[in-house]
Design a protein around this motif. Structure first.
Motif, PDB file in Angstrom:
ATOM      1  N   GLU A  11       1.269  -1.401   0.063  1.00  0.00           N
ATOM      2  CA  GLU A  11      -0.032  -0.237   0.039  1.00  0.00           C
ATOM      3  C   GLU A  11       0.980   1.356  -0.116  1.00  0.00           C
ATOM      4  N   ARG A  12       2.330   1.509   0.336  1.00  0.00           N
ATOM      5  CA  ARG A  12       3.410   2.310   0.292  1.00  0.00           C
ATOM      6  C   ARG A  12       4.946   2.323  -0.509  1.00  0.00           C
ATOM      7  N   PRO A  13       4.210   1.755  -1.839  1.00  0.00           N
ATOM      8  CA  PRO A  13       5.040   1.569  -2.854  1.00  0.00           C
ATOM      9  C   PRO A  13       6.147   3.327  -3.037  1.00  0.00           C
ATOM     10  N   ASP A  14       5.946   4.228  -2.375  1.00  0.00           N
ATOM     11  CA  ASP A  14       6.526   4.714  -2.370  1.00  0.00           C
ATOM     12  C   ASP A  14       7.542   5.074  -0.873  1.00  0.00           C
ATOM     13  N   LEU A  15       7.644   4.601  -0.463  1.00  0.00           N
ATOM     14  CA  LEU A  15       8.467   4.084   0.897  1.00  0.00           C
ATOM     15  C   LEU A  15       9.426   3.140   0.632  1.00  0.00           C
ATOM     16  N   VAL A  16      10.064   2.202  -0.452  1.00  0.00           N
ATOM     17  CA  VAL A  16      10.776   1.734  -0.746  1.00  0.00           C
ATOM     18  C   VAL A  16      11.184   2.348  -2.452  1.00  0.00           C
ATOM     19  N   ALA A  17      12.669   2.136  -2.350  1.00  0.00           N
ATOM     20  CA  ALA A  17      13.547   2.280  -4.052  1.00  0.00           C
ATOM     21  C   ALA A  17      13.164   1.604  -4.947  1.00  0.00           C
ATOM     22  N   ALA A  18      13.146   2.192  -6.266  1.00  0.00           N
ATOM     23  CA  ALA A  18      12.547   1.501  -7.479  1.00  0.00           C
ATOM     24  C   ALA A  18      12.716   0.042  -7.512  1.00  0.00           C
ATOM     25  N   ALA A 116      20.122   3.716  -1.555  1.00  0.00           N
ATOM     26  CA  ALA A 116      20.243   5.147  -1.161  1.00  0.00           C
ATOM     27  C   ALA A 116      21.376   4.464  -0.366  1.00  0.00           C
ATOM     28  N   TYR A 117      22.493   5.146  -0.284  1.00  0.00           N
ATOM     29  CA  TYR A 117      23.367   4.320   1.456  1.00  0.00           C
ATOM     30  C   TYR A 117      22.814   4.459   2.642  1.00  0.00           C
ATOM     31  N   GLY A 118      23.185   3.148   3.282  1.00  0.00           N
ATOM     32  CA  GLY A 118      22.066   3.836   5.382  1.00  0.00           C
ATOM     33  C   GLY A 118      20.463   3.035   3.998  1.00  0.00           C
ATOM     34  N   GLY A 119      20.220   3.313   3.905  1.00  0.00           N
ATOM     35  CA  GLY A 119      18.967   1.937   3.853  1.00  0.00           C
ATOM     36  C   GLY A 119      19.256   0.960   2.342  1.00  0.00           C
ATOM     37  N   ILE A 120      20.151   0.412   2.186  1.00  0.00           N
ATOM     38  CA  ILE A 120      20.982  -0.932   1.445  1.00  0.00           C
ATOM     39  C   ILE A 120      19.966  -1.854   2.101  1.00  0.00           C
ATOM     40  N   VAL A 144      13.863  -5.453  11.112  1.00  0.00           N
ATOM     41  CA  VAL A 144      13.769  -3.929  10.779  1.00  0.00           C
ATOM     42  C   VAL A 144      15.363  -4.197   9.639  1.00  0.00           C
ATOM     43  N   VAL A 145      15.143  -4.414   8.070  1.00  0.00           N
ATOM     44  CA  VAL A 145      16.043  -3.949   7.581  1.00  0.00           C
ATOM     45  C   VAL A 145      15.533  -2.789   6.728  1.00  0.00           C
ATOM     46  N   GLY A 146      17.186  -2.258   5.761  1.00  0.00           N
ATOM     47  CA  GLY A 146      16.539  -1.060   5.123  1.00  0.00           C
ATOM     48  C   GLY A 146      15.566  -1.493   3.836  1.00  0.00           C
ATOM     49  N   SER A 147      14.716  -0.424   3.078  1.00  0.00           N
ATOM     50  CA  SER A 147      14.284  -0.050   1.922  1.00  0.00           C
ATOM     51  C   SER A 147      14.602   0.577   0.711  1.00  0.00           C
ATOM     52  N   GLY A 148      15.616   0.003   0.951  1.00  0.00           N
ATOM     53  CA  GLY A 148      16.707   1.045  -0.227  1.00  0.00           C
ATOM     54  C   GLY A 148      17.069   2.783  -0.042  1.00  0.00           C
ATOM     55  N   LEU A 149      15.764   3.228   0.607  1.00  0.00           N
ATOM     56  CA  LEU A 149      16.289   4.363   0.682  1.00  0.00           C
ATOM     57  C   LEU A 149      16.359   4.673   2.637  1.00  0.00           C
ATOM     58  N   ARG A 150      16.211   5.668   2.465  1.00  0.00           N
ATOM     59  CA  ARG A 150      16.667   6.418   4.072  1.00  0.00           C
ATOM     60  C   ARG A 150      16.062   7.074   4.625  1.00  0.00           C
ATOM     61  N   SER A 151      14.813   7.526   3.827  1.00  0.00           N
ATOM     62  CA  SER A 151      13.825   8.308   5.056  1.00  0.00           C
ATOM     63  C   SER A 151      12.634   6.837   4.591  1.00  0.00           C
ATOM     64  N   SER A 152      13.539   5.542   5.311  1.00  0.00           N
ATOM     65  CA  SER A 152      11.660   4.297   5.666  1.00  0.00           C
ATOM     66  C   SER A 152      12.438   2.896   6.150  1.00  0.00           C
ATOM     67  N   LYS A 153      12.076   1.910   6.375  1.00  0.00           N
ATOM     68  CA  LYS A 153      12.192   1.303   7.017  1.00  0.00           C
ATOM     69  C   LYS A 153      11.465  -0.330   6.778  1.00  0.00           C
ATOM     70  N   LEU A 154      11.576  -1.460   6.217  1.00  0.00           N
ATOM     71  CA  LEU A 154      11.004  -2.761   6.652  1.00  0.00           C
ATOM     72  C   LEU A 154      10.932  -3.055   7.216  1.00  0.00           C
ATOM     73  N   VAL A 155      10.032  -4.048   7.916  1.00  0.00           N
ATOM     74  CA  VAL A 155       9.704  -4.712   9.307  1.00  0.00           C
ATOM     75  C   VAL A 155       9.238  -6.251   7.881  1.00  0.00           C
TER      76      VAL A 155
END
Length: 178
Positions: A11-18, A116-120, A144-155
């Motif tokens: 529901e929130r694809p905007d929270l992950v890198a492409a 993004a580095y820090g979101g790998i 909790v892991v990175g999302s590909g972005l620094r502005s979010s995390k995945l669980v």
């Protein structure tokens, strides 16, 4: 979960890198993956854990290494608990059959992953990369892991990381830091 405001990642694809969004599409466990926005200045594991009340044992770091043997370079991601460090020159190097292993250069990792580095994150890495997952991460429950972005995390359930393309579960990949 913890102090994170999570929502289903679908529901929130905007929270992950492409590349992460593309990898989640069609990946069976994707329905169990949650995404949460965070302050990008708090993306580093220890800062994020402290700010959002996440136990370090529930955070998993994705460390990208470069393994070399006979002139051939192989890239791999090592998933280890935040309470450990990746045994790059021991367990990972031997598992990959490499003569030498080292941390991959930040610029190379960012350019080749589209993250993004820090979101790998191990979700959405380039085809052919090994994803070495420490056995302890699988037993951690939700991680909790990175999302590909620094502005979010995945669980997601740690055990789901073993279902990623190229994933190999390895005992002893993470070495305690204390």
């Amino acid at each position: 979960m913890w102090g994170l405001k999570t929502e289903p990642v679908q529901e929130r694809p905007d929270l992950v890198a492409a590349p992460v969004a593309a990898a989640l599409d069609g990946w069976g466990p994707a329905e169990r993956v949650l995404a949460a926005p965070i302050d990008p200045d708090l993306a580093d594991t220890e800062n994020c854990a402290a700010a959002y009340g996440i136990p370090l044992g529930a955070s998993a770091n994705c460390v990208v290494i470069r393994a070399k043997r006979a002139g051939e370079v192989r890239m791999a991601a090592c998933m280890v608990s935040a309470t450990t460090r990746a045994d790059v020159n021991g367990t990972a190097r031997r598992h990959l059959g490499a003569r030498k292993a080292s941390f991959a250069a930040q610029d190379d990792v960012v350019a080749s992953t589209g993250m993004a580095y820090g979101g790998i994150t191990p979700i959405g890495l380039p085809q052919g990369w090994a994803v070495l997952v420490d056995e302890a991460v699988l037993q951690a429950g939700h991680v909790v892991v990175g999302s590909g972005l620094r502005s979010s995390k995945l669980v997601l359930p740690g055990a789901d990381l073993a279902e990623l393309p190229g994933a190999e579960v390895i005992s002893g990949l993470g070495v305690r830091t204390d």
